[in-house]
Design an enzyme around this catalytic site. Structure first.
Site, PDB file in Angstrom:
ATOM      1  N   HIS A   5       0.818  -1.220   0.000  1.00 56.66           N
ATOM      2  CA  HIS A   5       0.000   0.000   0.000  1.00 56.66           C
ATOM      3  C   HIS A   5       0.851   1.269   0.000  1.00 56.66           C
ATOM      4  O   HIS A   5       0.324   2.365  -0.208  1.00 56.66           O
ATOM      5  CB  HIS A   5      -1.001  -0.008   1.175  1.00 56.66           C
ATOM      6  CG  HIS A   5      -0.439   0.450   2.482  1.00 56.66           C
ATOM      7  ND1 HIS A   5       0.040  -0.424   3.442  1.00 56.66           N
ATOM      8  CD2 HIS A   5      -0.279   1.692   3.003  1.00 56.66           C
ATOM      9  CE1 HIS A   5       0.463   0.265   4.488  1.00 56.66           C
ATOM     10  NE2 HIS A   5       0.273   1.545   4.240  1.00 56.66           N
ATOM     11  N   ASP A  49      -0.044  -7.545   2.105  1.00 57.98           N
ATOM     12  CA  ASP A  49       0.471  -6.171   1.995  1.00 57.98           C
ATOM     13  C   ASP A  49       1.997  -6.168   1.940  1.00 57.98           C
ATOM     14  O   ASP A  49       2.673  -5.741   2.879  1.00 57.98           O
ATOM     15  CB  ASP A  49      -0.046  -5.338   3.169  1.00 57.98           C
ATOM     16  CG  ASP A  49       0.194  -3.851   2.993  1.00 57.98           C
ATOM     17  OD1 ASP A  49       0.518  -3.427   1.865  1.00 57.98           O
ATOM     18  OD2 ASP A  49       0.046  -3.115   3.991  1.00 57.98           O
ATOM     19  N   SER A 145       4.297   3.079   7.939  1.00 54.30           N
ATOM     20  CA  SER A 145       3.931   1.970   7.060  1.00 54.30           C
ATOM     21  C   SER A 145       5.080   1.573   6.141  1.00 54.30           C
ATOM     22  O   SER A 145       5.809   2.433   5.631  1.00 54.30           O
ATOM     23  CB  SER A 145       2.726   2.348   6.194  1.00 54.30           C
ATOM     24  OG  SER A 145       1.567   2.391   6.971  1.00 54.30           O
ATOM     25  N   GLY A 146       5.215   0.277   5.934  1.00 55.94           N
ATOM     26  CA  GLY A 146       6.268  -0.247   5.073  1.00 55.94           C
ATOM     27  C   GLY A 146       7.556  -0.529   5.811  1.00 55.94           C
ATOM     28  O   GLY A 146       8.437  -1.208   5.291  1.00 55.94           O
TER      29      GLY A 146
END
Length: 197
Positions: A5, A49, A145-146
């Protein structure tokens, strides 16, 4: 490796970065040459994800840049064990921007049954897991995120999770949700063998 994402049209990877506002010397920036998003990534449920980023050249390990291992395919989560999350995300949900200095925090991995009970409105798939404290306060947040969730085992760091999503930041009774990297090792190896070589 990052969260699917997080993928955008243009991506850059900066190695050896610590303080975004200061040129400390050893930082190396690459424009990502290619991105491979997991073929079963679902943007609605955020399942699978995960994405892999190909850099334009091999990276040599250094004192500030060292690799982390990927757990074996299907490896059990170290439930209850405290692991490390890192990122430049917001320090609090109310903040507008993330931090300039890389932050880290220690969070325990939560049993999936507890995670599912907390997140009744979300479908926590077998490709996800939770980490954090029931009391809240310590958590990943927007902008993290990530990034990795790293566990130190037998003298090495292993990427057990990729920061994926959650409800708020450090919210009482909620946990951060991470992509379960051990479910993707076979896929990672096949992508490396067929695409990145």
């Amino acid at each position: 490796m990052t969260a699917a994402h997080c993928v955008r049209r243009k991506l850059y990877v900066r190695l050896g970065e610590h303080d975004l506002g200061v040129r400390e010397g050893p930082e190396i920036e690459y424009k990502v040459a290619r991105v491979i998003i997991h073929p079963q990534y679902d943007a609605t449920t955020v399942d699978n994800d995960v994405a892999l980023l190909l850099l334009p050249e091999p990276v040599e390990p250094s004192p500030r840049v060292s690799p982390a291992c990927v757990p074996e395919q299907g490896a059990a989560l170290p439930v209850g064990e405290t692991c490390t999350i890192i990122g430049w995300g917001k320090e609090r949900d109310t903040h507008i921007f993330g931090t300039d200095v890389l932050h880290e925090a220690e969070v325990p991995i939560i049993d999936n049954a507890v995670c599912e009970a907390v997140y009744e409105d979300y479908y926590i798939t077998s490709n996800m897991f939770c980490a954090g404290f029931k009391r809240g306060r310590v958590d990943s947040c927007a902008g993290d995120s990530g990034g990795p969730l790293l566990c130190h085992r037998q003298g090495r760091w292993y990427i057990y999770g990729i920061t994926s999503f959650g409800e708020g930041c450090g919210k009482r009774g909620k946990f951060g949700i991470y992509a379960r990297v051990s479910n993707f090792r076979t896929w990672v190896q096949s992508v490396i063998a067929t695409t990145f070589t």
